[in-house]
Enzyme design. Structure first.
Site, PDB file in Angstrom:
ATOM      1  N   SER A   1      79.924  38.901  63.674  1.00  0.00           N
ATOM      2  CA  SER A   1      80.455  37.949  64.651  1.00  0.00           C
ATOM      3  C   SER A   1      79.659  38.027  65.959  1.00  0.00           C
ATOM      4  O   SER A   1      78.437  37.923  65.946  1.00  0.00           O
ATOM      5  CB  SER A   1      81.942  38.226  64.860  1.00  0.00           C
ATOM      6  OG  SER A   1      82.535  37.224  65.626  1.00  0.00           O
TER       7      SER A   1
ATOM      8  N   ASP B   1      85.411  32.043  55.677  1.00  0.00           N
ATOM      9  CA  ASP B   1      85.298  32.096  57.143  1.00  0.00           C
ATOM     10  C   ASP B   1      85.101  30.672  57.668  1.00  0.00           C
ATOM     11  O   ASP B   1      84.068  30.057  57.425  1.00  0.00           O
ATOM     12  CB  ASP B   1      84.101  32.983  57.508  1.00  0.00           C
ATOM     13  CG  ASP B   1      83.910  33.153  59.010  1.00  0.00           C
ATOM     14  OD1 ASP B   1      84.664  32.529  59.793  1.00  0.00           O
ATOM     15  OD2 ASP B   1      83.007  33.916  59.394  1.00  0.00           O
TER      16      ASP B   1
ATOM     17  N   HIS C   1      87.199  35.066  58.737  1.00  0.00           N
ATOM     18  CA  HIS C   1      86.191  35.639  59.629  1.00  0.00           C
ATOM     19  C   HIS C   1      86.265  37.170  59.637  1.00  0.00           C
ATOM     20  O   HIS C   1      85.251  37.855  59.728  1.00  0.00           O
ATOM     21  CB  HIS C   1      86.410  35.082  61.038  1.00  0.00           C
ATOM     22  CG  HIS C   1      85.336  35.474  62.004  1.00  0.00           C
ATOM     23  ND1 HIS C   1      84.012  35.178  61.790  1.00  0.00           N
ATOM     24  CD2 HIS C   1      85.383  36.145  63.181  1.00  0.00           C
ATOM     25  CE1 HIS C   1      83.298  35.655  62.804  1.00  0.00           C
ATOM     26  NE2 HIS C   1      84.097  36.247  63.653  1.00  0.00           N
ATOM     27  N   ASP C   2      87.474  37.691  59.546  1.00  0.00           N
ATOM     28  CA  ASP C   2      87.671  39.141  59.568  1.00  0.00           C
ATOM     29  C   ASP C   2      87.112  39.858  58.339  1.00  0.00           C
ATOM     30  O   ASP C   2      87.105  41.086  58.302  1.00  0.00           O
ATOM     31  CB  ASP C   2      89.168  39.469  59.685  1.00  0.00           C
ATOM     32  CG  ASP C   2      89.600  39.616  61.134  1.00  0.00           C
ATOM     33  OD1 ASP C   2      88.720  39.608  62.017  1.00  0.00           O
ATOM     34  OD2 ASP C   2      90.811  39.739  61.376  1.00  0.00           O
TER      35      ASP C   2
END
Lengths: 202, 378
Positions: B157, B322, B355-356
């Site tokens: 990220s 994501d 996303h995690d």
């Protein structure tokens, strides 16, 4: 030749032909590159830097482990990652028969590459013809799958492929037909089980 | 009783600080007269100084990447599943450095640090910092630690943006860059989410224009909302449905405005937890750092041109679920790297975590990273 190279060439006789057509230092894109064996071989034998395209997780990880550049994208959805003419040579090795959008992939290969090298199992080989004549879908060394589990969707013969090339204005520069690793020159569509082509845009 | 020693953990670690007395000029024009960076290291720097790996963190993490603190055993590093003896980023082989970015609230100089001009906390006067500034500060730390060239820099990220920026700011100092769950710049939608988060903080009556430290309050309501919004974007819709669905928190619908659904309870909990440890001024600045990151901007938006400076080999990884930084955003970087004939591999992992996912232990993801690191020559 190292032992592992020998083993590779024995297992995949088309690779020797492909390697011989790749000029030293050429930039190569290998579509459906598996564990990256060809790219690794081309790097070691020809100092040809390459990238592989592969969709299966395990094969992609094998490429990383083999220290081969690999891009996990679906070649069916186009080669939009690659700019026009960015490769000397685009290889589709024994993957043609598993491709859904055959025409689009062949066109894309010659958009991103100056040359395309295509190999596929020849469905016109006598053993396949015989099995069909006897009422069975063919299963052989070059077509190892039962009909219900095969990933192959577009089988073709040498004559079929050459027809398609003509229709798509793809020029065949060289052809090698093999059976059991040996070149076949007499009645190749009947006696050859594996065909390898070097093509360019006309 | 002590827990049995886990051989794959780096064990008890100690956070360190490096103080830099020469000023650092920031991209926004401001200058910090001096600054401190908090960092941790794991493993041993080899004699050739060729095995250093820099780990850059994302929005709310810190230099505490792996291991635990002796007096705080439950405080395990945020990327402990990746970093340790025998783990994908193997500390038996690599010297791993976790560093906390400038402007953070976890130890490096930030808005809560004293402003040398006034002796009071910087608060709103702390400058806006950027990804480029962070890399600049990290380069000073590398100098201090005697590391001329990193074997690799890795981040997910916002951390991945630093991993990319390193290859542009210091092309000669990075051999491999692992850019995970990233984007080469934020989309309008990404910026929009950040703006909502900032607005939540700045409109909190306890914000006091950023000078809330001296009032003895924190804009906790704003921080809670900011974190709730963030959390929605970190998870995929599928992951959220699987984890919470429409599960109720109470026996039946309440027909009031208290918590009905589990997801509401989860977001409130995450928001509440975050507001107790994170600083609002830092949050404002990191969201700006995200918004401003755009290496192609100086090249007329041409990312290929922008990445031409990079010399590193790249591993780019994205996750199909994501939607914050979707795979297509990673492919933009891959395409630009290919156009520059850089060494690059790209993985698009079909993991459900959104996303995690970059923080989670997906076997495909970790096997690939392990294989990649194993091939880095020392």
């Amino acid at each position: 030749m190292k032992n592992e190279e020998k083993a590779l060439i024995t297992a995949r006789p088309d690779l020797a032909a492909i390697a011989q057509w790749v000029a030293p230092g050429a930039r190569v894109l290998d579509l459906g590159c598996g564990d990256g064996a060809l790219l690794r071989y081309l790097w070691e034998a020809r100092q040809a830097p390459g990238y592989g395209v592969e969709i299966e997780d395990e094969r992609v990880i094998a490429c990383v482990a083999n220290d081969v550049n690999v891009l996990q994208v679906d070649l069916e959805s186009g080669l939009s990652l690659f700019s026009d003419g960015s490769f000397d040579c685009v290889v589709l090795s024994q993957t043609l028969q598993a491709v859904h959008r055959t025409e689009a992939v062949l066109r894309e290969m010659l958009r991103v590459g100056r040359e395309a090298i295509v190999s596929f199992p020849n469905f016109g080989h006598w053993s396949a013809r015989l099995q069909v004549a006897l009422g069975r879908m063919p299963v052989s060394k070059s077509l190892p799958y039962e009909w219900y589990e095969t990933p192959n969707v577009h089988h073709c013969t040498i004559t079929d492929f050459e027809d398609l090339c003509r229709r798509l204005a793809i020029r065949i520069r060289e052809r090698l037909v093999l059976h059991e690793g040996r070149p076949i020159t007499v009645m190749p569509n009947l006696l050859g089980s594996l065909a390898v082509y070097r093509c360019t845009a006309a | 009783m002590n827990a049995p020693h886990d051989p794959s953990s780096v064990g008890a670690v100690v956070a360190q600080k490096a103080k830099f007395d020469s000023p650092i000029k920031l991209r926004g024009g401001a200058e910090l007269p001096a600054f401190e960076l908090a960092y941790e290291t794991y493993g041993t720097l080899n004699a050739a100084r060729s095995n250093a790996v820099l780990v850059c963190h994302a929005l709310n993490a810190s230099h505490h990447v792996a291991g635990y603190y002796e007096n705080e055993k439950e405080n395990v590093g945020w990327w402990d599943n990746l970093v340790g003896p025998g783990k994908p980023l193997d500390t038996n082989r690599f010297f791993v450095i976790g560093t906390n970015y400038l402007g953070s609230c976890f130890g490096s100089t930030g808005p809560a640090s004293p402003n040398p001009a006034t002796g009071k906390p910087w608060g709103a006067d702390f400058p806006v910092v950027t990804v480029e500034d962070w890399v600049e500060a990290q380069a000073r730390l590398a100098d201090r630690l005697g590391i001329e060239r990193f074997a690799a820099v890795i981040g997910g990220s916002l951390g991945a943006m630093q991993a990319l920026q390193w290859t542009l700011s210091y092309p000669e100092r990075i051999r491999h860059s692992l850019v995970i769950a990233a984007a080469p710049k934020l989309s309008a939608q990404n910026i929009a989410f950040n703006e909502v988060a900032r607005h939540a903080i700045m409109s909190d009556p306890d914000f006091h224009g950023g000078h809330y430290y001296e009032k003895g309050v924190v804009p906790a309501r704003g921080l809670r909302i900011a974190r709730m919004i963030g959390h929605i974007t970190y998870l995929s819709n599928d992951a959220m449905m699987e984890k919470f669905g429409r599960l109720l928190r109470r026996d039946a619908l309440g027909f009031d405005f208290d918590v009905d659904f589990e997801i509401e309870s989860y977001l409130r909990y995450q928001g509440e937890k975050f507001s107790t440890y994170f600083d609002a001024n830092t949050y404002l600045r990191i969201t700006k750092a995200l918004d401003y990151f755009d290496p192609a901007a100086d090249f007329g938006g041409d990312l290929t041109h922008a990445l031409a400076r990079a010399k590193a080999a790249f591993l780019v990884v994205s996750f199909k679920s994501d939607w914050r930084f979707a795979p297509a955003r990673s492919r933009e970087m891959v395409r630009a790297l290919l156009d520059n004939r850089r060494i690059v591999s790209y993985l698009e992992i079909d993991a459900p975590g959104g996303h995690d996912a970059f923080l989670l232990e997906d076997p495909r993801y970790h096997s690939a990273l392990k294989a990649y690191f194993a091939n880095i020559d020392l």
